[in-house]
Design an enzyme around this catalytic site. Structure first.
Site, PDB file in Angstrom:
ATOM      1  N   CYS A   2       0.927  -1.355   0.134  1.00  0.00           N
ATOM      2  CA  CYS A   2      -0.089   0.097   0.040  1.00  0.00           C
ATOM      3  C   CYS A   2       0.723   1.373   0.038  1.00  0.00           C
ATOM      4  O   CYS A   2       0.121   2.294  -0.439  1.00  0.00           O
ATOM      5  CB  CYS A   2      -0.831  -0.024   1.171  1.00  0.00           C
ATOM      6  SG  CYS A   2      -1.880  -1.394   1.284  1.00  0.00           S
ATOM      7  N   HIS A  22      -3.209   7.408   2.656  1.00  0.00           N
ATOM      8  CA  HIS A  22      -3.787   6.097   2.385  1.00  0.00           C
ATOM      9  C   HIS A  22      -5.086   5.776   2.780  1.00  0.00           C
ATOM     10  O   HIS A  22      -5.405   6.081   4.103  1.00  0.00           O
ATOM     11  CB  HIS A  22      -2.595   4.971   2.540  1.00  0.00           C
ATOM     12  CG  HIS A  22      -3.190   3.582   2.414  1.00  0.00           C
ATOM     13  ND1 HIS A  22      -3.530   2.980   1.129  1.00  0.00           N
ATOM     14  CD2 HIS A  22      -3.100   2.449   3.095  1.00  0.00           C
ATOM     15  CE1 HIS A  22      -4.065   1.852   1.098  1.00  0.00           C
ATOM     16  NE2 HIS A  22      -3.842   1.249   2.427  1.00  0.00           N
ATOM     17  N   ASN A  78     -10.099  -0.135   0.338  1.00  0.00           N
ATOM     18  CA  ASN A  78      -8.595  -0.251   0.267  1.00  0.00           C
ATOM     19  C   ASN A  78      -8.069  -0.655  -1.219  1.00  0.00           C
ATOM     20  O   ASN A  78      -8.012  -1.923  -1.249  1.00  0.00           O
ATOM     21  CB  ASN A  78      -8.130  -0.636   1.304  1.00  0.00           C
ATOM     22  CG  ASN A  78      -6.632  -0.912   1.485  1.00  0.00           C
ATOM     23  OD1 ASN A  78      -5.831  -0.450   0.570  1.00  0.00           O
ATOM     24  ND2 ASN A  78      -5.921  -1.479   2.634  1.00  0.00           N
TER      25      ASN A  78
HETATM   26  O1  UT7 Z   1      -3.829  -1.225   3.883  1.00  0.00           O
HETATM   27  C1  UT7 Z   1      -2.830  -1.280   4.985  1.00  0.00           C
HETATM   28  C2  UT7 Z   1      -3.385  -2.597   5.792  1.00  0.00           C
HETATM   29  N1  UT7 Z   1      -4.502  -2.716   6.211  1.00  0.00           N
HETATM   30  C3  UT7 Z   1      -5.082  -2.184   7.165  1.00  0.00           C
HETATM   31  O2  UT7 Z   1      -4.533  -0.859   7.691  1.00  0.00           O
HETATM   32  C4  UT7 Z   1      -6.148  -2.462   8.022  1.00  0.00           C
HETATM   33  C5  UT7 Z   1      -5.997  -2.429   9.727  1.00  0.00           C
HETATM   34  N2  UT7 Z   1      -6.972  -3.007  10.365  1.00  0.00           N
HETATM   35  C6  UT7 Z   1      -8.325  -2.806  10.225  1.00  0.00           C
HETATM   36  O3  UT7 Z   1      -8.797  -1.759   9.683  1.00  0.00           O
HETATM   37  C7  UT7 Z   1      -9.294  -3.281  11.452  1.00  0.00           C
HETATM   38  O4  UT7 Z   1      -8.547  -4.057  12.468  1.00  0.00           O
HETATM   39  C8  UT7 Z   1     -10.327  -4.243  10.618  1.00  0.00           C
HETATM   40  C9  UT7 Z   1     -11.422  -3.116  10.153  1.00  0.00           C
HETATM   41  C10 UT7 Z   1      -9.945  -5.225   9.878  1.00  0.00           C
HETATM   42  C11 UT7 Z   1     -11.345  -4.916  11.853  1.00  0.00           C
HETATM   43  O5  UT7 Z   1     -11.657  -3.945  12.924  1.00  0.00           O
HETATM   44  P1  UT7 Z   1     -11.674  -4.098  14.652  1.00  0.00           P
HETATM   45  O6  UT7 Z   1     -12.347  -3.030  15.163  1.00  0.00           O
HETATM   46  O7  UT7 Z   1      -9.878  -4.102  14.807  1.00  0.00           O
HETATM   47  O8  UT7 Z   1     -12.358  -5.415  14.513  1.00  0.00           O
HETATM   48  P2  UT7 Z   1     -11.617  -7.113  15.293  1.00  0.00           P
HETATM   49  O9  UT7 Z   1     -10.724  -7.644  14.034  1.00  0.00           O
HETATM   50  O10 UT7 Z   1     -10.856  -6.624  16.553  1.00  0.00           O
HETATM   51  O11 UT7 Z   1     -12.956  -7.567  15.200  1.00  0.00           O
HETATM   52  C12 UT7 Z   1     -14.018  -7.519  16.185  1.00  0.00           C
HETATM   53  C13 UT7 Z   1     -15.297  -8.479  15.833  1.00  0.00           C
HETATM   54  C14 UT7 Z   1     -14.677 -10.054  15.882  1.00  0.00           C
HETATM   55  O12 UT7 Z   1     -15.593 -10.748  16.723  1.00  0.00           O
HETATM   56  P3  UT7 Z   1     -15.572 -11.202  18.212  1.00  0.00           P
HETATM   57  O13 UT7 Z   1     -14.188 -11.983  18.314  1.00  0.00           O
HETATM   58  O14 UT7 Z   1     -15.508  -9.781  18.926  1.00  0.00           O
HETATM   59  O15 UT7 Z   1     -16.857 -11.928  18.236  1.00  0.00           O
HETATM   60  C15 UT7 Z   1     -14.393 -10.271  14.503  1.00  0.00           C
HETATM   61  O16 UT7 Z   1     -14.810 -11.742  14.490  1.00  0.00           O
HETATM   62  O17 UT7 Z   1     -15.783  -8.248  14.744  1.00  0.00           O
HETATM   63  C16 UT7 Z   1     -15.663  -9.584  13.966  1.00  0.00           C
HETATM   64  N3  UT7 Z   1     -15.655  -9.344  12.204  1.00  0.00           N
HETATM   65  C17 UT7 Z   1     -16.385  -8.877  11.832  1.00  0.00           C
HETATM   66  N4  UT7 Z   1     -17.970  -9.047  12.094  1.00  0.00           N
HETATM   67  C18 UT7 Z   1     -18.734  -8.502  10.945  1.00  0.00           C
HETATM   68  C19 UT7 Z   1     -14.309  -9.132  11.712  1.00  0.00           C
HETATM   69  N5  UT7 Z   1     -14.543  -8.922  10.615  1.00  0.00           N
HETATM   70  C20 UT7 Z   1     -16.131  -8.689  10.381  1.00  0.00           C
HETATM   71  C21 UT7 Z   1     -16.776  -8.478   9.295  1.00  0.00           C
HETATM   72  N6  UT7 Z   1     -18.256  -8.294   9.870  1.00  0.00           N
HETATM   73  N7  UT7 Z   1     -16.395  -8.203   8.166  1.00  0.00           N
END
Ligand code: UT7
Length: 330
Positions: free
Chosen positions: A117, A257, A287
């Site tokens: 990225c 980004h 993204n």
């Molecule tokens: O381009 C550069 C590289 N990429 C990035 O910069 C991305 C960086 N990371 C992020 O943007 C965030 O970490 C995400 C958007 C990917 C995830 O958001 P988060 O607030 O960190 O959520 P999380 O991974 O901690 O997940 C929270 C909950 C989990 O469920 P439990 O364990 O709390 O029951 C996940 O399983 O949300 C669940 N979850 C979803 N639920 C609905 C994860 N993905 C999804 C989804 N829909 N698509």
């Protein structure tokens, strides 16, 4: 790093986005997710997905042609063609050579680079170096990504985040009016496995076990990447401003980004730039990896948010990890 006079400048930009729009509701019909979750956690509402037979090189060539047209340059003027992509059409030869052939850029050298990225700030730094060393006068930097070809459409943790597209910039020697005031590039390879494709390269070629484990697709430890992204984007913004010798108040537009609105807000807050001066299109494209930044820059210019003489701070972070920034007077 001492302040020094600009050697290169961005003279034009161009972009390409596939026509096919995939909304959060479309994804909620395929995996266990919801529009509310995706919007509140990322700011994304929809993304563009390329047709199956649309190549990374074709998207790159579209964006490149627009940038050349805007600059009023002929394709034969290109001395060097640099392509940033995490989704090369083939592993050999480079996508840059395919783009060169598609464009008919017969006077150019061409190569790919892989900084995920962060491709645009890295590409601008390379272009600047080639121009400063007088190896090239007109450099085309193209960032093109068909992320849909490497994400696991069964993994809700990643498939909702990415989109396809391409952005390009023509870079030429600086003038008294415009130029790149600073470039900053940094990496931390010790964290590579927080965001990577485990298989499909020389170390683990694709076989039945790989396909069973789906390890040819992008794997991401979301929350860990999120924390690193915030840290790195803030570092990149600070370094960019310091090396350019300008203050946050002097910046007309922060073009970050576009991975996640929360990362963008944290970066702007840290840099001391109000959100009215931050360009956002993550809601419409998701993204697009390295294509995100040049597409955003092109849209910001088209919308009149950046005019001749404006000062922009470009900031990116990606797999590797890699991060970087560019401060540019347009
Ligand atoms: O381009 C550069 C590289 N990429 C990035 O910069 C991305 C960086 N990371 C992020 O943007 C965030 O970490 C995400 C958007 C990917 C995830 O958001 P988060 O607030 O960190 O959520 P999380 O991974 O901690 O997940 C929270 C909950 C989990 O469920 P439990 O364990 O709390 O029951 C996940 O399983 O949300 C669940 N979850 C979803 N639920 C609905 C994860 N993905 C999804 C989804 N829909 N698509």
């Amino acid at each position: 790093m001492p302040k020094r006079p600009p050697t290169a400048s961005i003279v034009s930009t161009g972009r390409f986005a596939p026509e096919n729009v995939v909304t959060n509701a479309d994804l909620a019909a395929r995996v266990d997710t919801s529009d509310e979750w995706i919007r509140s956690r990322t700011g994304i509402r929809e993304r563009r997905i390329a047709a199956e037979d649309q190549s990374t090189a074709e998207m790159a060539a579209f964006a490149a042609t627009r940038a050349l047209d805007q600059a009023g340059l002929d394709v034969k003027d290109i001395d060097l063609l640099l392509v940033s992509t995490a989704t090369p059409d083939r592993l050999l030869p480079s996508t840059a050579c395919d783009v060169q052939a598609l464009l008919g850029a017969s006077n150019a050298g061409a190569y790919d680079f892989a900084t995920a990225c962060s491709g645009f700030p890295y590409g601008l730094a390379m272009a600047e170096g080639h121009i400063a060393a007088r190896q090239a006068e007109t450099v085309l930097v193209v960032c093109a990504e068909k992320m849909s070809s490497i994400i696991d459409w069964m993994d809700r943790g990643t498939c909702v985040l990415f989109g396809d597209g391409a952005g390009a910039a023509v870079v030429r020697p600086a003038t008294d009016e415009r130029g790149i005031l600073s470039t900053f590039t940094k990496s931390d390879g010790t964290l590579a496995e927080l965001l990577y494709r485990p298989a499909g390269g020389a170390r683990i070629p694709i076989d039945i076990a790989v396909l069973d484990e789906r390890s040819q697709y992008v794997k991401m430890a979301g929350p860990e990447v999120f924390k690193s992204a915030v840290r790195a984007m803030c570092d990149a913004a600070e370094q960019g401003l310091r090396r350019a010798g300008v203050t946050a108040e002097e910046i007309d537009l922060l073009v970050p980004h576009q991975a996640n609105i929360r990362i963008i807000e944290a970066t702007a807050r840290y840099a001391g730039i109000p959100m009215e001066k931050v360009f956002i299109n993550v809601d419409r494209y998701g993204n697009m990896s390295s294509a995100s930044l040049p597409v955003a820059l092109d849209e910001a210019r088209e919308q009149g948010l950046l005019k001749e003489g404006s000062l922009a701070l470009l900031v990116a972070f990606g797999a590797g990890f890699t991060w970087g920034s560019t401060v540019v007077r347009l």
